[in-house]
Design a protein around this motif. Structure first.
Motif, PDB file in Angstrom:
ATOM      1  N   LEU A   1     -16.304  -4.553  -9.483  1.00  0.00           N
ATOM      2  CA  LEU A   1     -15.728  -3.188  -9.196  1.00  0.00           C
ATOM      3  C   LEU A   1     -15.306  -2.847  -7.824  1.00  0.00           C
ATOM      4  N   ALA A   2     -16.072  -3.156  -7.005  1.00  0.00           N
ATOM      5  CA  ALA A   2     -15.807  -2.939  -5.457  1.00  0.00           C
ATOM      6  C   ALA A   2     -14.586  -3.832  -4.985  1.00  0.00           C
ATOM      7  N   ALA A   3     -14.506  -4.890  -5.405  1.00  0.00           N
ATOM      8  CA  ALA A   3     -13.225  -5.575  -5.216  1.00  0.00           C
ATOM      9  C   ALA A   3     -12.036  -5.154  -5.862  1.00  0.00           C
ATOM     10  N   PHE A   4     -12.060  -4.775  -6.998  1.00  0.00           N
ATOM     11  CA  PHE A   4     -10.668  -4.028  -7.675  1.00  0.00           C
ATOM     12  C   PHE A   4     -10.659  -2.612  -6.900  1.00  0.00           C
ATOM     13  N   LEU A   5     -11.592  -2.004  -6.868  1.00  0.00           N
ATOM     14  CA  LEU A   5     -11.218  -0.437  -6.082  1.00  0.00           C
ATOM     15  C   LEU A   5     -10.671  -0.726  -4.720  1.00  0.00           C
ATOM     16  N   ALA A   6     -11.422  -1.809  -3.808  1.00  0.00           N
ATOM     17  CA  ALA A   6     -10.770  -2.043  -2.502  1.00  0.00           C
ATOM     18  C   ALA A   6      -9.138  -2.441  -2.642  1.00  0.00           C
ATOM     19  N   GLY A   7      -9.046  -3.223  -3.405  1.00  0.00           N
ATOM     20  CA  GLY A   7      -7.432  -3.268  -3.563  1.00  0.00           C
ATOM     21  C   GLY A   7      -6.741  -2.006  -4.102  1.00  0.00           C
ATOM     22  N   VAL A   8      -7.131  -1.245  -5.074  1.00  0.00           N
ATOM     23  CA  VAL A   8      -6.504   0.034  -5.424  1.00  0.00           C
ATOM     24  C   VAL A   8      -6.399   0.958  -4.051  1.00  0.00           C
ATOM     25  N   VAL A   9      -7.613   1.394  -3.371  1.00  0.00           N
ATOM     26  CA  VAL A   9      -7.555   2.246  -2.571  1.00  0.00           C
ATOM     27  C   VAL A   9      -6.624   1.737  -1.386  1.00  0.00           C
ATOM     28  N   LEU A  10      -6.769   0.507  -1.043  1.00  0.00           N
ATOM     29  CA  LEU A  10      -5.986   0.028  -0.045  1.00  0.00           C
ATOM     30  C   LEU A  10      -4.404   0.275  -0.351  1.00  0.00           C
ATOM     31  N   GLY A  11      -3.957  -0.136  -1.524  1.00  0.00           N
ATOM     32  CA  GLY A  11      -2.714  -0.090  -2.127  1.00  0.00           C
ATOM     33  C   GLY A  11      -2.186   1.368  -1.992  1.00  0.00           C
ATOM     34  N   GLY A  12      -3.203   2.267  -2.432  1.00  0.00           N
ATOM     35  CA  GLY A  12      -2.984   3.873  -2.602  1.00  0.00           C
ATOM     36  C   GLY A  12      -2.674   4.494  -0.845  1.00  0.00           C
ATOM     37  N   LEU A  13      -3.369   3.771   0.017  1.00  0.00           N
ATOM     38  CA  LEU A  13      -3.123   4.302   1.093  1.00  0.00           C
ATOM     39  C   LEU A  13      -1.783   3.929   1.639  1.00  0.00           C
ATOM     40  N   TRP A  14      -1.421   2.547   1.514  1.00  0.00           N
ATOM     41  CA  TRP A  14      -0.174   1.973   1.789  1.00  0.00           C
ATOM     42  C   TRP A  14       0.943   2.684   0.966  1.00  0.00           C
ATOM     43  N   GLY A  15       0.774   3.261  -0.115  1.00  0.00           N
ATOM     44  CA  GLY A  15       1.757   4.165  -0.617  1.00  0.00           C
ATOM     45  C   GLY A  15       1.903   5.535  -0.022  1.00  0.00           C
ATOM     46  N   ALA A  16       0.633   5.823   0.810  1.00  0.00           N
ATOM     47  CA  ALA A  16       0.696   7.079   1.151  1.00  0.00           C
ATOM     48  C   ALA A  16       1.466   7.326   2.436  1.00  0.00           C
ATOM     49  N   ILE A  17       1.984   6.031   3.104  1.00  0.00           N
ATOM     50  CA  ILE A  17       2.645   6.243   4.354  1.00  0.00           C
ATOM     51  C   ILE A  17       3.842   6.867   4.209  1.00  0.00           C
ATOM     52  N   PRO A  18       4.794   5.953   3.201  1.00  0.00           N
ATOM     53  CA  PRO A  18       6.044   6.546   2.957  1.00  0.00           C
ATOM     54  C   PRO A  18       6.005   7.873   2.467  1.00  0.00           C
ATOM     55  N   GLY A  19       4.836   8.248   1.613  1.00  0.00           N
ATOM     56  CA  GLY A  19       5.041   9.657   1.165  1.00  0.00           C
ATOM     57  C   GLY A  19       4.648  10.797   2.286  1.00  0.00           C
ATOM     58  N   ILE A  20       4.047  10.347   3.194  1.00  0.00           N
ATOM     59  CA  ILE A  20       3.716  11.274   4.166  1.00  0.00           C
ATOM     60  C   ILE A  20       5.049  11.501   4.923  1.00  0.00           C
TER      61      ILE A  20
END
Lengths: 397, 515
Positions: free
Chosen positions: A145-164
């Motif tokens: 779960l931690a590994a899965f979530l780490a990936g998801v969160v990191l990807g989400g943050l990465w997506g946030a950059i263009p969003g911001i």
């Protein structure tokens, strides 16, 4: 023109926009397959050493590749092939996820061409956390779960950059996505280059790869896939992708949150006028989109036996971009993304079958995919064509 | 008999998928006349003119020029026949000078391909002199007023020696004084022997300037009449197809307590460095309609943006029903009791990709009536949409599931008005609520706004239409260059005086008359 059923007052199902989308996708697929067949015939006729029988075998494999069971006594045999079937679903998993990523962004008026970068960030997060926790006493479930979530969160943050950038400075997300893609590619390379503990030094010929997660035991459970498709790589990741697709569908169409997201996507000004926080929603939809792409990477590498070639700074993962055709063919419908993802990977399997069983190579499958994608971009045009035919019929009444 | 009509359009039929835009329309234009083409939105006026200008090919019918049948396949053919058109939305290049815009497409070129601008300049100056079309020939189009841009468009036609001039709703963007000037210019053309086709749905202008009127309704030709033999009432009945009440009838206003109080509101401009709204103060009371009048671009848009929260005001205080909302978010303002019929229905008013029912709950979707745990209650939304559609007579192809984009402009506006009025907020901010609508729809909206006033709502109206300002409001505030230059009582003033205030020629000193 009669658009509503006079009896029920509802639209007839075959007249609805959704069924026209499906129809136009099917037309694209049929044309793609037909062109593939044509190419097989042309190649067969112009190249020495391919007999009529060889051509016929090629054609059959293009259509029925996943059902191929090899050859016996010189003839192709077909039937239920659990390995092919399973692998098809396995390879479809990351495609479905990046397809969802692109589709959700499209629905909210954003073009996420940054799925490749988000996918890489997901890879980095999942592999890193998976290895670190896998080497401790941490229970496998928690580690997974931690590994899965780490990936998801990191990807989400990465997506946030263009969003911001889009929300506050009105910079087109396509540009920032392309930039963040390459930043991700270099960041990931640097990260794994700097940390030798993740590198696979034990096996010869695996230099440049990260140790597969199965070595530390952090692996997605099979969830019945090993019973259904014994011998294949398929695992529960496919089911997880399907569940996420359904969740996305419900979120986008049934909730007030999805209503807000889509309102911002189709008309930011009207959304603002109505009191919706447009900036927040633009960032949120990029975060969701980024998380989805990253989840594709997480599920792929959590399969266990998949290996990551970490020196990515010169190339971006194809899965990131293949999400675009998957979403296009599905008309950005999350549920349809599952099917178009499976279709893409089915053609992929057909390609490998072509290569191993006939004189043809796997690139024919790529050509077919390219044609389908090309035509699906015309799906609007095909829909229009269907509409016009309908009108003509209506006029004759 | 060939020469009585310069242009004859006989039995024109033009179809678009699903609709007959022009059905057997005959239009005959005499030499030297001003011929008005009257009709509601969607009656087929623009289509007919596009056929004449070569933008569309008709399915049936013929066009004759001076009695000879001609074929007009594109605008170049039309120009060659001497037909010119001033479009409703000007076709000018903003960064080009006036002169460059006029000669564009009809340049005289020397031997080596160089432009002969000197000759062109001389010709343009002559034309401008002759017809009294004052333009600043070297200014860039982006820097000149809308009125002057229109004169540039007219000069474009004259430069090409056109003698059949089509004006597509030319007065929509002009001030009363500019409209008078334009009328005079048009009469001048007619005296010269040029023939004018004048598209409009404003009856005053038709009565003032035209010789004959052809009325279209729903793609059909209702008839052609001589202007001097008819009157406004008859024309509007022909246009709408039922008797229309032209005069706005309303009772005396009974203003009560102050609902909206604006003090020193200042809003910066997006275009220039100065403030667009310069510290203005006013209030709107319960049960009255206060109208902000003024020529477009004098700060109305910014005032409303600052008031509704679409833009941040840089100074000032706004109080709504006793709450200070100067710095509140849009949603907070709306919850404090403000409903807003926006100026631009496509930009702000509607999500065009959404269905009608989705648009009708644009602010309300989060209320418990329409959602449960974040899930939209579709049956309730449908019920509510059906109710509003019924009550406000919003017409559309597929009812609540019609995509907003496919609805007509009038019905889009009706949908917005239905949504905003049904929210039952104490303050209604209505910005140009009847813009681009036809007589029938305008009548309907006016009645609704008066009904809301009589129900005890405070109405802040922004309008560029003088008839609307005079007829609908109980108090008029004239906005000129971001300041309120006059507060007028519509009963004690007239259009002329209002026009003087609007153009900045007259102003009242508004002292400390705060309440």
């Amino acid at each position: 023109m009669l658009r509503l059923d006079p009896d029920t007052g509802k639209q007839k199902w075959y007249r609805s926009d959704a069924s026209k989308s499906v129809l136009s996708a099917i037309i694209s697929i049929i044309i793609g397959m037909a062109v593939g067949t044509l190419i097989i015939v042309i190649v067969g006729l112009t190249k020495d050493g391919i007999s009529l029988k060889g051509m016929w075998e090629g054609i059959r494999l293009v259509f029925l590749g996943v059902f191929s069971t090899g050859r016996s006594e010189g003839n192709l045999t077909f039937g239920f092939n659990p390995v092919n079937m399973g692998n098809m679903l396995f390879r479809a998993t990351p495609l479905i996820m990046t397809g969802l990523s692109v589709a959700v962004a499209f629905k909210t008026g954003l073009f996420n061409i940054g799925a490749a970068g988000q996918y890489l960030m997901g890879t980095m997060g999942t592999l890193t956390v998976g290895h670190v926790l896998g080497n401790t006493d941490c229970p496998i479930v928690i580690a997974w779960l931690a590994a899965f979530l780490a990936g998801v969160v990191l990807g989400g943050l990465w997506g946030a950059i263009p969003g911001i950038f889009k929300a506050f400075l009105n910079i087109n997300e396509v540009i920032t996505c392309i930039m963040t893609n390459w930043i991700a590619a270099n960041l990931v390379t640097w990260w794994f280059d700097a940390h030798d503990i993740f590198k696979n030094a034990a096996e010869g010929g695996k230099v440049g790869y990260i140790i597969p997660l199965k070595n530390v035991g952090v692996v997605t459970p099979k969830m019945g896939m090993d019973v259904l498709f014994p011998g294949s790589q398929a695992n529960g990741g496919f089911w997880i992708a399907c569940i996420i697709a359904v969740v996305m569908y419900i979120m986008m169409t049934k909730t007030t949150f999805g209503y807000e997201l889509r309102a911002c996507g189709s008309n930011r000004h009207a959304a603002k006028y109505a009191g919706i926080n447009d900036k927040r929603n633009i960032i949120l939809s990029m975060v969701i989109s980024g998380s989805l792409a990253a989840a594709g990477a997480s599920l792929y590498y959590l399969a266990g036996n998949t290996e990551f070639f970490w020196s990515t700074y010169l190339s971006l993962p194809a899965e990131g971009f293949n999400g675009i055709p998957v979403a296009l063919l599905a008309s950005n419908n999350p549920i349809a993304v599952v099917f178009s993802g499976v279709l893409m990977s089915m053609l992929n399997i057909a390609g490998t079958q072509l290569k191993s069983l006939t004189a043809y190579n796997e690139y024919i499958a790529d050509i077919i995919i390219a044609i389908i994608v090309y035509l699906s971009a015309f799906s609007m045009f095909i829909k229009q064509f269907i509409n016009n035919r309908e009108k003509k019929k209506g006029g004759n009444k | 008999m060939a020469s009585e009509y310069v242009i004859e359009m006989n039995h024109i039929r033009k179809e678009f998928p699903g609709i007959v835009a022009n059905d057997d329309i005959t239009l005959q234009l005499k030499k030297g006349e001003i011929h008005a083409l009257l009709g509601e939105n969607g009656a087929g006026k623009s289509t007919l003119m596009s056929v004449l200008f070569g933008l569309y090919q008709p399915e049936a019918g013929t066009i004759k020029k001076d009695g000879v049948e001609v074929e007009i396949n594109n605008p170049n053919d039309a120009t060659a026949l001497g037909i010119g058109m001033v479009h409703q939305h000007f076709k000018l290049i903003d960064v080009f000078s006036v002169l460059d815009n006029i000669i564009l497409g009809a340049e005289t070129v020397g031997k080596l391909g160089f432009l002969k601008k000197k000759e062109a300049r001389k010709k343009v100056l002559e034309l401008s002199e002759k017809y009294g079309l004052k333009v600043d020939i070297d200014a860039k189009v982006e820097d000149i007023t809308v009125g002057m841009q229109q004169r540039v468009e007219i000069l474009k036609m004259l430069y090409r020696d056109n003698d059949i001039l089509i004006f597509d709703e030319p007065t929509a963007v002009l001030t009363p004084q500019e409209i008078d000037e334009l009328m005079e210019i048009m009469r001048g053309f007619a005296r010269e022997g040029k023939s004018i086709l004048f598209i409009t749905h404003k009856l005053n202008e038709i009565m003032a300037v035209s010789d004959r009127v052809t009325v279209l309704r729903k793609g059909k030709c209702i008839g052609t009449v001589n202007t001097k033999d008819t009157n406004k009432q008859e024309l509007s009945n022909m246009m709408v197809g039922r008797p229309v009440q032209l005069e706005i009838k309303k009772d005396e206003a009974k203003p009560e307590n102050v609902i909206l109080k604006v003090e020193g509101l200042t809003v910066p401009s997006k275009i220039h460095k100065n403030d667009a709204v310069k510290g203005i103060s006013f209030d709107v009371r319960k049960g009255e309609i206060v109208c902000i009048a003024g020529i477009d671009g004098n700060g109305q848009t910014e005032l409303i943006y600052g008031l509704t929260g679409l833009e941040k005001a840089s100074a000032g205080k706004v109080t709504l029903c006793g709450h200070d909302i100067s710095h509140a978010s849009i949603r907070k303002r709306s919850e404090a009791g403000m409903s807003h019929i926006p100026e631009d229905r496509h930009k702000h008013g509607l999500v065009l990709a959404y269905t009608l029912e989705q648009n009708l709950v644009l602010q309300k979707y989060k209320e418990p009536q329409f959602q449960k745990h974040g899930f939209i209650r579709f049956d309730e939304v449908r019920k509510y949409a059906d109710k509003l559609i019924e009550e406000y007579d919003v017409r559309s192809g597929q009812g609540p599931v019609t995509v907003a984009r496919s609805m007509s402009g009038g019905n889009q506006q009706k949908a917005i008005i239905a949504r905003e009025l049904d929210r039952e907020e104490p303050l209604i901010v209505a910005v140009q609520p009847t813009r681009g609508l036809d007589v029938g729809a305008i009548e309907h909206i006016h009645k609704q706004l008066i009904a809301e006033r009589d129900k005890g709502k405070a109405v802040l109206l922004v309008s560029l239409e003088l008839d609307e300002v005079m007829g609908l409001s109980d108090r008029i505030l004239v906005l000129y260059e971001g300041e309120i230059v006059g507060e007028l009582n519509p009963k004690e003033t007239d259009v002329q005086e209002l026009g003087l205030y609007m153009s900045g020629a007259k102003r009242q000193e508004r002292g400390a008359e705060e309440c």
